[in-house]
Design a protein around this motif. Structure first.
Motif: not given
Length: 123
Positions: A12-23
């Motif tokens: 969760l310090w990586q921007d890419e992971a937030w795409t999955i979290v947001d979904r």
């Protein structure tokens, strides 16, 4: 240390992971609205965040922003654990020990009682 744990607790310090979290959060909000229940997001810190001499709360801030945008309840455990960081609450980098589970359970219960449960006569 965070980059070494990218595929574990460090994602969760990586921007890419937030795409999955947001979904996932958007789906959760849709289900909440459809079925009429309350959502509480509890954000758990990792050990180094609790015991560091400085505050590193990027994932907690990002999750708090999302919870606010969605209008769901949010409990960030990091400040509460940092206030009590004289004891050891973790087995390793991210898993609470018995004392950690006990404290976290009490913090969540207090939040539920103080913030989420409606006032009832006699309380």
């Amino acid at each position: 240390m965070i980059s070494l744990a990218e595929f574990d607790w460090g994602s969760l310090w990586q921007d890419e992971a937030w795409t999955i979290v947001d979904r996932g959060l958007d789906r959760l909000k849709t289900i909440q609205d459809r079925h009429g229940f309350e959502v509480l997001i509890v954000c758990f810190p990792v050990r180094y965040q609790v015991y560091a001499d400085y505050l590193e709360d990027k994932p907690q801030r990002r999750m708090g922003e999302r919870a606010g945008r969605l209008g769901v309840h949010y409990l960030d455990l990091l400040p509460r654990l940092r206030e009590r960081n004289q004891a050891e609450y973790f087995y390793d980098h991210c898993h609470p020990n018995e004392a950690g589970h006990d404290l976290i359970g009490k913090l969540i219960a207090d939040f539920l009682l103080d913030e989420l449960l409606p006032e009832t006569p006699g309380n």
